[in-house]
Scaffold this motif. Sequence first.
Motif, PDB file in Angstrom:
ATOM      1  N   LYS A 304       1.255   2.469 -14.242  1.00 20.25           N
ATOM      2  CA  LYS A 304       2.420   2.250 -13.376  1.00 20.25           C
ATOM      3  C   LYS A 304       2.968   3.580 -12.864  1.00 20.25           C
ATOM      4  O   LYS A 304       3.326   3.715 -11.697  1.00 20.25           O
ATOM      5  CB  LYS A 304       3.491   1.487 -14.139  1.00 20.25           C
ATOM      6  N   MET A 308       3.139   5.033  -8.901  1.00 15.81           N
ATOM      7  CA  MET A 308       4.373   5.495  -8.270  1.00 15.81           C
ATOM      8  C   MET A 308       4.222   6.915  -7.732  1.00 15.81           C
ATOM      9  O   MET A 308       4.566   7.206  -6.574  1.00 15.81           O
ATOM     10  CB  MET A 308       5.522   5.414  -9.283  1.00 15.81           C
ATOM     11  N   ARG A 400      10.067   1.241 -18.460  1.00 15.47           N
ATOM     12  CA  ARG A 400       9.037   0.335 -17.951  1.00 15.47           C
ATOM     13  C   ARG A 400       7.707   0.624 -18.635  1.00 15.47           C
ATOM     14  O   ARG A 400       7.352   1.785 -18.887  1.00 15.47           O
ATOM     15  CB  ARG A 400       8.883   0.510 -16.440  1.00 15.47           C
ATOM     16  N   SER A 402       3.849   1.265 -18.942  1.00 13.99           N
ATOM     17  CA  SER A 402       2.897   1.959 -18.067  1.00 13.99           C
ATOM     18  C   SER A 402       1.621   2.187 -18.866  1.00 13.99           C
ATOM     19  O   SER A 402       1.242   3.322 -19.155  1.00 13.99           O
ATOM     20  CB  SER A 402       3.483   3.297 -17.574  1.00 13.99           C
ATOM     21  N   ASP A 407      -1.806  -1.835 -13.686  1.00 15.93           N
ATOM     22  CA  ASP A 407      -1.676  -1.508 -12.262  1.00 15.93           C
ATOM     23  C   ASP A 407      -2.868  -0.741 -11.706  1.00 15.93           C
ATOM     24  O   ASP A 407      -2.770  -0.109 -10.655  1.00 15.93           O
ATOM     25  CB  ASP A 407      -0.387  -0.708 -12.004  1.00 15.93           C
ATOM     26  N   GLN A 658       7.079   1.468  -7.369  1.00 13.80           N
ATOM     27  CA  GLN A 658       5.790   1.050  -7.917  1.00 13.80           C
ATOM     28  C   GLN A 658       4.821   0.790  -6.779  1.00 13.80           C
ATOM     29  O   GLN A 658       5.213   0.339  -5.710  1.00 13.80           O
ATOM     30  CB  GLN A 658       5.979  -0.226  -8.749  1.00 13.80           C
ATOM     31  N   ARG A 660       0.542  -0.617  -6.461  1.00 14.34           N
ATOM     32  CA  ARG A 660      -0.702  -0.944  -7.157  1.00 14.34           C
ATOM     33  C   ARG A 660      -1.651  -1.662  -6.212  1.00 14.34           C
ATOM     34  O   ARG A 660      -1.217  -2.290  -5.242  1.00 14.34           O
ATOM     35  CB  ARG A 660      -0.424  -1.814  -8.378  1.00 14.34           C
TER      36      ARG A 660
END
Length: 867
Positions: A304, A308, A400, A402, A407, A658, A660
Amino acid sequence: MAQQLTSHLSTGIEGLDHVIRGLVPGDNIVWQVDSSKEYQELVVPYSKYAQESGQHLIYFRFASHGPLVPEECGAQIYELDPSKGFEAFVEEVHQVINKSGRGGYYVFDCLSELAEHWHSDQMLGNFFMLTCPYLLDIEALAYFALYRDHHSFHATAPILETTQLFMDVYRHKGEIYVHPMKVQHRYSPTMHMLHVWRGDDFSPVPDSATISEVRTSFPWNRIEASNHHLGTWNRAFIDAEEAIRLLQRDEISPDRVRQLHRKLINMLITRNERMFQLIEKYLSLEDVVEVGKRVLGTGLIGGKTVGMLLARAILKQADECWQKKLEPHDSFYIGSDVFYTFLVKNGIWWALQSQKDPEAFLEGSHRARQRMLVGTFPEHIEMQFNDMLNYFGQSPFIVRSSSLLEDNYGNAFAGKYESIFCVNRGPREKRLEDFKSAVRAIYASMMSERALVYRARRGLLQRDEQMALLVQRVSGSFHSNLFFPQVAGVGFSYNPYVWSDYIDPNAGVLRLVFGLGTRAVDRSDDDYARIVALNAPTRRPEENQDEAQKYTQKQVDVLDLEANQLVSYDFSDVMRRSPEVPIDLFATRDRELERRAESAGIEIFPWMLTFDRMLKDTDFVADMKQCLLTLQKAYDYPVDIEFTTNFLDDDYQINLLQCRPLQVQGGGTIPKAPAGIANSDMIFEAHGAVIGQSRVIDLDWLVYVVPSEYGEMAVRDRHAVSRLIGNLMHSKGFAQNKEIALLGPGRWGTSTPSLGVPISFNDISPVTVLCEIVAMRKDLVPDASLGTHLFSELVEMEILYLALFPDREGNLLNDTFFKEAPNRLVDFVPDGENLSHVVRVIDVSGGVGKLYANTLEQKVICYRAGK
């Protein structure tokens, strides 16, 4: 000579006194500054107040910078020589303090030069630990300063621990900002926020964009000492920083720089081959080094975070305009090694290894999850957590997941792992414990049944799945006791929700909400988001104004600072508490409704969330379209993003949270729909709200939840239908290698049984086609799942989604077929006979059941091809 104490002590700046809840006798205040100029601007009003209030003002002068205290303040000035040594300096200072008696206002030159004279940060720390308590005992006030980025842990840690107040000072764009890092024995809900100094006022900075801009303008320095434990890790970054310096002087070969670049990417960013290539292209060695400076612990930063950072880099490299259009981010990354260290320290390592067995991966997971929720962290990691908390002050942030697989191409893990908001209110100890609880909860979510089943079904149990974490400042602004962004949403570079011929699926689509983006992602209740086709932003799926009003967002997710949690409020309530929000930019006034209410003598809230003016009168749509197009081109793959947008001073900034890859296989070549199908052979037909890959399927099973029967069931009994369908899907011989169409009333996967069938995705994941029939209630129109975790599941598992409106033209549901076809339910679930009137299982295998779906035409036909 003893000094009589006054009843009121002050910094000389009323607004600053208010921020720190006043000074108390014995306060030592340390200002961390970039130059003596900022320090002097704070010393002058302090000194003037001391003179005006009849206090003794004592000034210790020992540094090379200019005098800090104005001559007219009448300070007693003591000029000292630090070069005489530590002991002599301490003795002389303490003699003056002892002679001056109790109370008084003290000013010290910037302490940083003492470390230069003594060649020791540790001795500077020792001086402060000897002097600060002495001043506290005599109830004096004292100002000290440190230069930012000048000192190691050996100076800053003892000073921060010993002083009563520690204040960070920044000068940015001509204004001074103050961030109280420590204020002992005092608390307010805004005390530890960043404040801007204007006139005599110190006001909390309300918006995340300004806070991030100011904080990212200055390097972040950890105060903890744990870095010296990270030899191999640190050496790699030291080598990289040296290479950057040599490269600037053209004293190192490009091959050596590339070697170090690739080493750091492999060590910190990713080991996924496809992502590695993108990172190497868009993130320079300097960029990777900067990422490393914000890592807590060691290890990879996870999917994640990579998405980003990569997306931001792609946009900025594509067009310089994104430097201003993107809200600055100042995120932190908890390295994946911290997760493994946590497991080992708390005796959970072997439980994780047992989850790799495909035959027994769920065994022991509950116990391991419970142990994670009460686990402890190594001391050096807790110190880094403390530093991060100091940095954020009282700004809300979100923790969050990750993970390493998350992702990346083909593995979104949408909704499998937790993300937890930290409102960041209350005493420091509580805020730290709330953060650690969030970390534990996300770690524990790796052992949840839904995450393990997801990994098992995708053949990922044997893959290394370490959990890194992304800690992001929540984007938005403070509004009274609420915090939220003005706009949040998800975006797709390919629009699989084509409800009109005017819509170009390749232009992309947004799903917008007002407030926190949780409402754009989660299917939680009976509410709606604004779906925006980027090539036709003003077109809506609703057919008229009444429908548009009915299916607009009614609830807003916000962080409530008093409740210290995420809550949902009516849009009207949020607006009444946020009068500074430009409501006409996001909402439309319903003049007709207002007129009717006025005629009836009723007071109403006439605004409905449409985002019309924002979509028509700003560059937002063009920017988002360009954003998605640029990212898809760089990824060479459709993408989905999460974002927020905030309008400040007639402009806006987008915070890209984010990005993906998302595999959407719509719009490919497909034969024309079969013609001449007899009405009696048509099973169902749907137009509009078709999501997924265009396809022609030979179905094996139709599973049909009868809307009329289900609608008559008591809400509390509807979970039995969900359990029955789950048992059916998992029964031996039913779903394996079969093509299944599942049809039912309302929303699949809802948490509210009155809105549809409250079933988990794991229990319906074997299906090929998922159909939501709008027939349970007249006033229910199913949300199209766009941007929700369920939608991500549908796309990943290549499940075709459609909404069927039986009363709309072009839609058909053959009730006679479903009533007369043999029901095979009890063949697979013998104890389900009592619900066989609600759930019908129909065998259409052997080429009997055909399904034709064309996403571009938004058309699905299911028919009998043979009998």
